[in-house]
Design a protein around this motif. Sequence first.
Motif, short mmCIF file in Angstrom:
data_model
loop_
_atom_site.label_atom_id
_atom_site.label_comp_id
_atom_site.label_asym_id
_atom_site.label_seq_id
_atom_site.Cartn_x
_atom_site.Cartn_y
_atom_site.Cartn_z
N GLU A 60 -22.56 1.25 7.42
CA GLU A 60 -21.93 -0.06 7.62
C GLU A 60 -22.56 -1.12 6.72
O GLU A 60 -21.86 -1.99 6.17
CB GLU A 60 -22.00 -0.47 9.09
CG GLU A 60 -23.40 -0.74 9.66
CD GLU A 60 -24.18 0.51 9.98
OE1 GLU A 60 -25.36 0.39 10.36
OE2 GLU A 60 -23.61 1.62 9.84
N LYS A 61 -23.87 -1.06 6.51
CA LYS A 61 -24.54 -2.01 5.62
C LYS A 61 -24.18 -1.74 4.17
O LYS A 61 -23.98 -2.67 3.38
CB LYS A 61 -26.05 -1.95 5.81
CG LYS A 61 -26.52 -2.39 7.19
CD LYS A 61 -28.03 -2.30 7.32
CE LYS A 61 -28.49 -2.73 8.72
NZ LYS A 61 -29.95 -2.60 8.89
N SER A 64 -20.71 -2.95 3.54
CA SER A 64 -20.66 -4.42 3.58
C SER A 64 -21.15 -5.02 2.28
O SER A 64 -20.52 -5.96 1.75
CB SER A 64 -21.52 -4.93 4.75
OG SER A 64 -20.97 -4.54 5.99
N TRP A 146 -25.96 -8.87 7.14
CA TRP A 146 -26.20 -8.90 8.59
C TRP A 146 -25.19 -9.77 9.29
O TRP A 146 -24.67 -9.41 10.35
CB TRP A 146 -27.63 -9.42 8.83
CG TRP A 146 -27.94 -9.65 10.28
CD1 TRP A 146 -28.33 -8.74 11.21
CD2 TRP A 146 -27.87 -10.91 10.96
NE1 TRP A 146 -28.51 -9.32 12.43
CE2 TRP A 146 -28.24 -10.67 12.32
CE3 TRP A 146 -27.55 -12.22 10.57
CZ2 TRP A 146 -28.28 -11.68 13.26
CZ3 TRP A 146 -27.59 -13.22 11.52
CH2 TRP A 146 -27.96 -12.96 12.84
N ASN A 149 -21.80 -8.04 9.41
CA ASN A 149 -21.79 -6.92 10.34
C ASN A 149 -21.73 -7.36 11.79
O ASN A 149 -21.31 -6.59 12.66
CB ASN A 149 -23.03 -6.04 10.12
CG ASN A 149 -22.86 -5.11 8.92
OD1 ASN A 149 -21.74 -4.79 8.53
ND2 ASN A 149 -23.95 -4.70 8.34
N VAL A 152 -18.10 -7.43 12.35
CA VAL A 152 -17.58 -6.06 12.31
C VAL A 152 -17.89 -5.34 13.62
O VAL A 152 -17.02 -4.69 14.21
CB VAL A 152 -18.18 -5.28 11.11
CG1 VAL A 152 -17.77 -3.82 11.18
CG2 VAL A 152 -17.71 -5.90 9.80
#
Length: 419
Positions: A60-61, A64, A146, A149, A152
């Motif tokens: 996910e990071k 992103s 951060w 996310n 998200v």
Amino acid sequence: MDDIPISALVIGLITCLLSSAFFSGAETAMMAINRYKLASKTRQGHHAAQRTQKLLNETEKLLSVILLGNTLINTGSATLSALISARLFAGNDAAVGISAILVAFAILVFSEATPKVIAATYPERFAFTASYPLTLLLRLFYPAVWFVNLFVAALLRLLRLHKPIGGQQALSPEELRMLVLESGKYIQKKHHAILLNLFELSNITVDDVMTPRHQIEMIDLATPEDELRRQLFTCHHSRLPVCAGSPDNVLGILQARKLLSLREDEVNADAVRRLMRSTYFIPSNTPLFMQLQNFQENKRRIGIVVDEYGELSGLVTLEDILEQIIGEFTTNAPQAGQRFEKQADGSYLLDGAASLRELNRKLKLAFPIDGPKTLNGLILEYFEDIPDSGTCLVLAGERLEIVQTQDRSIKMVRLYPRS
């Protein structure tokens, strides 16, 4: 903005297009890379592989930072193209519109499609190259990543979608089998066959590989002493089932080599009873993989297969199971004969007691194996009667002729070649 030279704006636009190409290609490469090759190189200490693995562990990071960079770059490209168009074609709305279309085309071809195709073709090389700058960018833009996310994660919770525990989902047995099938050119032919056979063990039962009841060589303690000695001294097996009066009355298993410690006149029924080992019974339809484990746990090499009524169905040895994995390696007893024999006209003479699974594997046939286990059983099921010699039939697309019947069973069948 009016003080910035056109050339600087053009260079900035080209830089944005190249940067966008990098992010687009990196996204595709990271998602397309072979995770198993990556894990292998990571264990070997490959630095680029370790960086890539670390990035993929926080997908996910990673996504992103890629999408954040790509969005900012594409926004910059649109802004720069608008400024260039306004400077070059001031007052000409048609020219400004055409330039916007050209820039969009350039982004599509040079910044999206081409780098993604290259990355999909060479995912490992592209991912390893991109891993270092992506790691730096993730550290640099960590606060922004951060923050993104947070939203998200909130949306995922709202949609009740949860990230799998442990990262990548484990492969199912069928997916592993497909993986082995597709990797055939990277594995030695013999090793490839062994791996595929291992996957089949869970689908094969002891009934598929056992020696049928009527073909078992047994020692009957009820026979006269002279006949008993003759049977023992002329047997072709190292382990023999011992019965008394009837094959269903199996008393134990005798290792023939134990008789070597006795004089000929000492070999009798009582000696056999002392030397034999207790019988190891196997329920019918036990999967081969489970039975292989049972043999190992019970320190056995041979077992008697019994049906639901406890009656003798056949005999299975450790060698029978191993042959399903690595192929035949033992020598059959002389009286066993060959399961099939090729004739001069191209046809095959088949033993009626031959296993359908064995015939399918060795002769590339397609006999059904979800019912009867032997060729004799399949033909009897088809006719629902015992056919006469000379009867011809077609089963599973194969032309067969009954050559010999005996004792309420089919002894020999001829298989004709396909025309």
